[in-house]
Scaffold this motif. Sequence first.
Motif, mmCIF file in Angstrom:
data_model
loop_
_atom_site.group_PDB
_atom_site.id
_atom_site.type_symbol
_atom_site.label_atom_id
_atom_site.label_comp_id
_atom_site.label_asym_id
_atom_site.label_seq_id
_atom_site.Cartn_x
_atom_site.Cartn_y
_atom_site.Cartn_z
ATOM 1 N N GLY A 146 74.196 119.140 9.164
ATOM 2 C CA GLY A 146 75.203 118.506 9.155
ATOM 3 C C GLY A 146 74.643 117.312 10.189
ATOM 4 O O GLY A 146 73.590 116.753 10.359
ATOM 5 N N ARG A 147 75.778 116.646 10.924
ATOM 6 C CA ARG A 147 75.455 115.797 11.781
ATOM 7 C C ARG A 147 74.765 116.178 12.972
ATOM 8 O O ARG A 147 74.791 117.443 13.477
ATOM 9 N N LEU A 148 73.741 115.191 13.398
ATOM 10 C CA LEU A 148 73.052 115.645 14.658
ATOM 11 C C LEU A 148 73.670 115.415 15.865
ATOM 12 O O LEU A 148 74.259 114.342 16.113
ATOM 13 N N ARG A 149 73.903 116.495 16.828
ATOM 14 C CA ARG A 149 74.402 116.303 18.134
ATOM 15 C C ARG A 149 73.122 116.125 19.153
ATOM 16 O O ARG A 149 72.313 116.959 19.289
ATOM 17 N N VAL A 150 73.204 115.112 19.848
ATOM 18 C CA VAL A 150 72.379 114.604 20.798
ATOM 19 C C VAL A 150 72.908 114.786 22.438
ATOM 20 O O VAL A 150 74.088 114.314 22.572
ATOM 21 N N LEU A 151 72.105 115.501 23.229
ATOM 22 C CA LEU A 151 72.049 115.358 24.684
ATOM 23 C C LEU A 151 71.002 114.787 25.288
ATOM 24 O O LEU A 151 69.930 114.985 25.083
ATOM 25 N N GLY A 152 71.406 113.550 25.734
ATOM 26 C CA GLY A 152 70.512 112.482 26.296
ATOM 27 C C GLY A 152 70.220 113.044 27.738
ATOM 28 O O GLY A 152 71.052 113.165 28.502
ATOM 29 N N ILE A 153 68.842 112.872 28.294
ATOM 30 C CA ILE A 153 68.312 113.215 29.377
ATOM 31 C C ILE A 153 67.578 112.176 29.738
ATOM 32 O O ILE A 153 66.538 111.609 28.973
ATOM 33 N N PRO A 154 67.808 111.409 31.139
ATOM 34 C CA PRO A 154 66.907 110.380 31.616
ATOM 35 C C PRO A 154 65.540 110.729 31.591
ATOM 36 O O PRO A 154 65.140 111.762 31.964
ATOM 37 N N THR A 155 64.727 109.669 31.120
ATOM 38 C CA THR A 155 63.241 109.839 31.027
ATOM 39 C C THR A 155 62.620 110.214 32.420
ATOM 40 O O THR A 155 61.561 111.033 32.252
#
Length: 432
Positions: A238-247
């Motif tokens: 289904g839908r992709l869930r993203v957790l963003g981490i600072p580069t």
Amino acid sequence: MTEASGGNKARLRVLVLGADGLIGRAVCDALQAAGHRPVRGVRHRQGSGGAGVGHVEADFAHDTHQADWLPRLQGIDAVVNAVGIFAEHGAQTFRRIHTQTPRALFAACRAAGITRAVQISALGADEHATSRFHRSKRAGDAALHAMVPTGTALQPSLVFGSTGASSRMLMLLSWLPLAVLPGSGRQRIQPIHVDDVAALTVRLLEDDARPPSLAAVGPQALSLARYLSVLRRALGGGRLRVLGIPTTWLARIGRLGGHWVDREALAMLDRGNTADAAPATHWLGHPPRPPRLFLSRAEAADMRVLLAWRVWALVGRVAVALVWLVTALLSLGVYPVAGSFDLLARVGLHGPMASAALYGGALLDLVLGIATLALHGRTLRIAYLAQVALILSYTAIITIALPAFWLHPFGPILKNLPMLALIGALYATERR
């Protein structure tokens, strides 16, 4: 040039270096399908490779001189260099693999009169390159242009192949309940299927008017997060869930977590990896395959099984490690020592022998637990074999000296059977 294979097209005998890699294998298949004769250049020969396919053993980490290559080019009409590394390891350095050995190879091509050559480079290996990977690739491209002016540096963006390690890693990332991405996955990429890269390589070898370089990119640019979302849908998710981490956070970790947190890899990702798709479309004769068609239904079904195993294999590995680590802690004193000595006495061990068995066994359990978490490849397989041997030894001793444990309602000895089965599965699927 060798004999004609039909019409006016000549049948080429092509040395494909890196033929055991993702792109190299696809190039060999495409050459055969087009009526040419690939010669597989590999580090270690394994198997026959199929009818009409020759082999040449070559090691880019050590074959750094022109004289190393001249004997291998006898009877060869064209060369494809698909050798590359993304991380340095021992003698396999960027300088040797991407620059020094290709320079020797292309010098040998010039001496042998070979004018058809394709160097599988990388998009971003240009005058703006800052990473060691890109700079070494650019130096290899320059060697090609200096030694074989009619050759082409084929520069792919992110290459997808269902058997490729990086592609499987991205599919696993897309399949997880939560995808942890640097910078929320906003980086721009233009992925291309490995079959299109192989088709471009064949067409460049066949044509007499080849460009000095060609960007091998998919039909459109998209963000990393969008690409993972497309892969997830292709896998039936289904839908992709993203957790963003600072580069910057990931960059501080250095290389502890692999390529995704390598400083230079993150910098290359942030730079973007896109180009005009029109030249690749022209050479292919049709638009490159879009990402939504990268996986067939059959491939997607197989991949779901593989990804499920990879997730549960990791869980199983941690579980096995915990068994050894917790057992070690219990034996070292968490469990009453008097009770442990009582059990050892029932198998005939007393005094110093009992102490040596108790604490020596605990230390061995501790070592096996740490090894299960820390090792990989051949050394991890050895650790698994040691675990099997130890479990079988314990089971044999208990069976002889304490057979009543087989009838215990909690099944403490019977539980060795699924433990052995899990360790066997982990051993069988660990890379050699």
